[in-house]
Design an enzyme around this catalytic site. Structure first.
Site, PDB file in Angstrom:
ATOM      1  N   CYS A   1       0.715  -1.316  -0.037  1.00 43.78           N
ATOM      2  CA  CYS A   1       0.022  -0.178  -0.089  1.00 43.78           C
ATOM      3  C   CYS A   1       0.884   1.314   0.027  1.00 43.78           C
ATOM      4  CB  CYS A   1      -1.079   0.049   1.433  1.00 43.78           C
ATOM      5  SG  CYS A   1      -2.166  -1.048   1.202  1.00 43.78           S
TER       6      CYS A   1
HETATM    7  N1  CO8 Z   1     -20.292  -9.519   6.857  1.00 41.94           N
HETATM    8  C1  CO8 Z   1     -20.731  -9.787   8.347  1.00 41.94           C
HETATM    9  N2  CO8 Z   1     -20.143  -9.975   9.582  1.00 41.94           N
HETATM   10  C2  CO8 Z   1     -18.684  -9.921   9.159  1.00 41.94           C
HETATM   11  C3  CO8 Z   1     -18.150  -9.869   7.915  1.00 41.94           C
HETATM   12  C4  CO8 Z   1     -19.136  -9.515   6.882  1.00 41.94           C
HETATM   13  N3  CO8 Z   1     -18.355  -9.451   5.366  1.00 41.94           N
HETATM   14  N4  CO8 Z   1     -16.957  -9.911   7.832  1.00 41.94           N
HETATM   15  C5  CO8 Z   1     -16.603 -10.183   9.291  1.00 41.94           C
HETATM   16  N5  CO8 Z   1     -17.670 -10.322   9.841  1.00 41.94           N
HETATM   17  C6  CO8 Z   1     -17.910 -10.582  11.325  1.00 41.94           C
HETATM   18  C7  CO8 Z   1     -16.379 -11.234  12.020  1.00 41.94           C
HETATM   19  O1  CO8 Z   1     -16.540 -12.521  11.597  1.00 41.94           O
HETATM   20  C8  CO8 Z   1     -16.732 -10.811  13.612  1.00 41.94           C
HETATM   21  O2  CO8 Z   1     -17.464 -11.910  14.006  1.00 41.94           O
HETATM   22  P1  CO8 Z   1     -17.187 -12.241  15.735  1.00 41.94           P
HETATM   23  O3  CO8 Z   1     -17.340 -10.983  16.486  1.00 41.94           O
HETATM   24  O4  CO8 Z   1     -18.369 -12.906  16.113  1.00 41.94           O
HETATM   25  O5  CO8 Z   1     -15.875 -12.975  15.582  1.00 41.94           O
HETATM   26  C9  CO8 Z   1     -17.209  -9.387  13.434  1.00 41.94           C
HETATM   27  O6  CO8 Z   1     -18.055  -9.155  12.290  1.00 41.94           O
HETATM   28  C10 CO8 Z   1     -16.356  -8.414  13.687  1.00 41.94           C
HETATM   29  O7  CO8 Z   1     -15.343  -8.610  12.546  1.00 41.94           O
HETATM   30  P2  CO8 Z   1     -13.725  -7.769  12.671  1.00 41.94           P
HETATM   31  O8  CO8 Z   1     -13.169  -7.671  14.155  1.00 41.94           O
HETATM   32  O9  CO8 Z   1     -12.848  -8.280  11.626  1.00 41.94           O
HETATM   33  O10 CO8 Z   1     -14.322  -6.460  12.180  1.00 41.94           O
HETATM   34  P3  CO8 Z   1     -13.500  -5.120  12.312  1.00 41.94           P
HETATM   35  O11 CO8 Z   1     -14.425  -4.160  12.930  1.00 41.94           O
HETATM   36  O12 CO8 Z   1     -12.154  -5.320  12.825  1.00 41.94           O
HETATM   37  O13 CO8 Z   1     -13.530  -4.632  10.789  1.00 41.94           O
HETATM   38  C11 CO8 Z   1     -11.861  -4.681   8.932  1.00 41.94           C
HETATM   39  C12 CO8 Z   1     -12.657  -5.622   9.737  1.00 41.94           C
HETATM   40  C13 CO8 Z   1     -12.431  -3.612   8.049  1.00 41.94           C
HETATM   41  C14 CO8 Z   1     -11.151  -5.371   7.932  1.00 41.94           C
HETATM   42  C15 CO8 Z   1     -10.953  -3.455   9.998  1.00 41.94           C
HETATM   43  O14 CO8 Z   1     -10.127  -4.346  10.963  1.00 41.94           O
HETATM   44  C16 CO8 Z   1      -9.737  -2.955   9.007  1.00 41.94           C
HETATM   45  O15 CO8 Z   1     -10.023  -2.175   8.371  1.00 41.94           O
HETATM   46  N6  CO8 Z   1      -8.479  -3.331   9.492  1.00 41.94           N
HETATM   47  C17 CO8 Z   1      -7.285  -2.544   8.853  1.00 41.94           C
HETATM   48  C18 CO8 Z   1      -7.412  -3.175   7.624  1.00 41.94           C
HETATM   49  C19 CO8 Z   1      -6.091  -2.367   6.770  1.00 41.94           C
HETATM   50  O16 CO8 Z   1      -5.795  -1.249   6.765  1.00 41.94           O
HETATM   51  N7  CO8 Z   1      -5.457  -3.314   6.103  1.00 41.94           N
HETATM   52  C20 CO8 Z   1      -4.488  -2.763   5.022  1.00 41.94           C
HETATM   53  C21 CO8 Z   1      -4.439  -3.775   4.074  1.00 41.94           C
HETATM   54  S1  CO8 Z   1      -4.011  -3.044   2.577  1.00 41.94           S
HETATM   55  C22 CO8 Z   1      -2.391  -3.395   2.345  1.00 41.94           C
HETATM   56  O17 CO8 Z   1      -1.551  -3.323   3.072  1.00 41.94           O
HETATM   57  C23 CO8 Z   1      -2.188  -3.527   0.871  1.00 41.94           C
HETATM   58  C24 CO8 Z   1      -1.974  -4.932   0.598  1.00 41.94           C
HETATM   59  C25 CO8 Z   1      -1.831  -5.332  -0.511  1.00 41.94           C
HETATM   60  C26 CO8 Z   1      -3.265  -5.071  -1.528  1.00 41.94           C
HETATM   61  C27 CO8 Z   1      -3.941  -6.389  -1.560  1.00 41.94           C
HETATM   62  C28 CO8 Z   1      -4.945  -6.322  -2.568  1.00 41.94           C
HETATM   63  C29 CO8 Z   1      -5.771  -7.467  -2.632  1.00 41.94           C
END
Ligand code: CO8
Length: 374
Positions: A156
């Site tokens: 990123c």
């Molecule tokens: N629908 C419904 N429920 C869901 C879904 C969904 N789609 N997905 C997860 N849940 C559930 C989970 O299972 C979990 O349930 P439980 O509490 O029962 O375990 C609950 O919802 C909460 O899940 P999370 O704790 O995972 O949810 P978050 O509030 O943490 O949100 C995010 C998830 C949005 C992913 C968040 O953690 C986030 O944005 N984190 C930072 C991500 C980030 O910045 N990453 C950088 C990556 S980008 C990068 O570096 C480039 C890489 C190369 C590119 C790749 C291209 C493909």
């Protein structure tokens, strides 16, 4: 030493979009199909059932409402669940090169420059569609640019690290006009069958022309300083690579060959890292929060950006001070902060400061402090 400036930017946006509603409908159909096909194994506790995704969760957790993609049909087909991209012959432009050239031509037009004047092309992206020859060299050839070209990958943070490399070479005098091009086909390395991440990414390409400030034909953004930092982490990882064939397990469809992340940990660990990075960069340059007119942040998550904006400015940013584009584009990896910069920078006044900042896998964080010359 010479002063570098960004004199033009361009964005290639694929025509096709996938709304959260379309995405969730396709994912849920896939999940139902998977659960039916694996009913016995699920009942025996050998396979985990797939839970449904939800539009409400996606918007609440990320702020993303839709994403642009190169192909939509395969992604939304529950029997496929990945983009279907035509195999191109070696005589045709690579897809990344084609997208990059479109964005680069827009950046050159914005700067009033011809490609023949460019003497460096950096293709900086989070994945390359082939190992070699460098996609950057193909872009150089398709544009009719001179000099030399190379690929780089800092996930990123590729765009800001690329801007630093270009700015440093312009400062030193080894190049005079550099294109930093960021074609991101995130849809092809995202795991669309995983509800934890299937909503995160979209496709796009961005480009920025960096020249000597004295060469600028119109308004420009002087690159005052740059700062890059990395710290190894396995929390965002993709194990695809040239050793794939040599792995003894022979499994063709391994989950770790696509994007993997521990989103919660990334969120918690990257936020303080980025806030401290920006604060350190600004302090060393004698820039106060009050001097900063705009923040163009990496576009991964709205809550993350709200937090960083508040931390950097010491107050809740006014509307427009920290523009988000992720609601329309989703996370486009390295291109995100450049889309925001490209779309929301023209109104800055002479002498205004702004900061571009990216962060992500590595971990990596890159910041570029710019000053408007109107
Ligand atoms: N629908 C419904 N429920 C869901 C879904 C969904 N789609 N997905 C997860 N849940 C559930 C989970 O299972 C979990 O349930 P439980 O509490 O029962 O375990 C609950 O919802 C909460 O899940 P999370 O704790 O995972 O949810 P978050 O509030 O943490 O949100 C995010 C998830 C949005 C992913 C968040 O953690 C986030 O944005 N984190 C930072 C991500 C980030 O910045 N990453 C950088 C990556 S980008 C990068 O570096 C480039 C890489 C190369 C590119 C790749 C291209 C493909």
């Amino acid at each position: 030493m010479h002063t570098p400036a960004i004199t033009g930017t361009g964005v290639f946006t694929p025509d096709l979009t996938i709304t959260n509603a379309e995405l969730v409908e396709a994912f849920n159909a896939y999940a139902d199909r998977f659960n039916a096909e694996n009913a016995a194994a699920i009942a025996a506790g050998e396979v985990e059932a797939k839970e449904h995704s939800s539009e409400e969760f996606i918007v609440k957790a990320s702020g993303i409402e839709q994403r642009h993609v190169i192909d939509k049909s395969g992604i939304l087909d529950p029997a496929v669940m990945h983009p279907l991209l035509r195999q191109r012959s070696d005589d045709e432009p690579a897809l990344m090169a084609e997208m990059g050239v479109d964005a680069a031509r827009k950046a050159l037009a914005a700067a009033g420059r011809d490609a023949s004047e460019v003497d460096l092309v950096i293709c900086a992206a989070s994945n390359m569609e082939r190992a070699y020859p460098a996609v950057a060299i193909e872009i150089q050839q398709l544009l009719g640019a001179g000099g030399f070209a190379f690929d780089m990958n800092v996930a990123c943070s590729s765009a800001t690290f690329g801007l630093q490399a270009a700015a440093d070479m312009i400062r030193a005098g080894s190049v005079r006009k550099a294109l930093v091009v960021n074609p991101e086909i995130c849809s092809a390395h995202l795991e669309w069958r995983d509800r934890d991440c299937h909503f995160i990414f979209g496709d796009v390409a961005t480009a920025a022309l960096v020249e000597r400030a004295e060469d600028a034909k119109g308004p420009s953004f002087e690159i005052v300083s740059t700062r890059c930092a990395t710290e190894f982490s396995n929390n965002i990882r993709n194990n695809n690579g040239f050793l794939r064939r040599s792995r003894p397990d022979g499994v063709k469809d391994r989950r770790d060959m696509q994007f993997m992340q521990n989103g919660r940990k990334v969120f918690k660990e990257v936020l303080p890292m980025v806030s401290a990075h920006i604060a350190g960069h600004m302090a060393d340059d004698g820039i106060d929060a009050g001097d900063l007119k705009r923040l163009w942040l990496h576009q991964a998550n709205k809550t993350m950006n709200d937090f960083i904006g508040k931390k950097v400015l010491g107050r809740t940013p006014e509307p427009g001070e920290q523009p988000n584009i992720l609601q329309d584009y989703a996370n486009t990896s390295s291109a995100g902060s450049i889309i925001a910069f490209s779309k929301y920078s023209d109104d800055l006044q002479d002498g205004d400061y702004g900061l571009i900042c990216s962060f992500g896998a590595g971990y990596s964080v890159g910041s570029v402090l710019v000053k408007r010359h109107a």
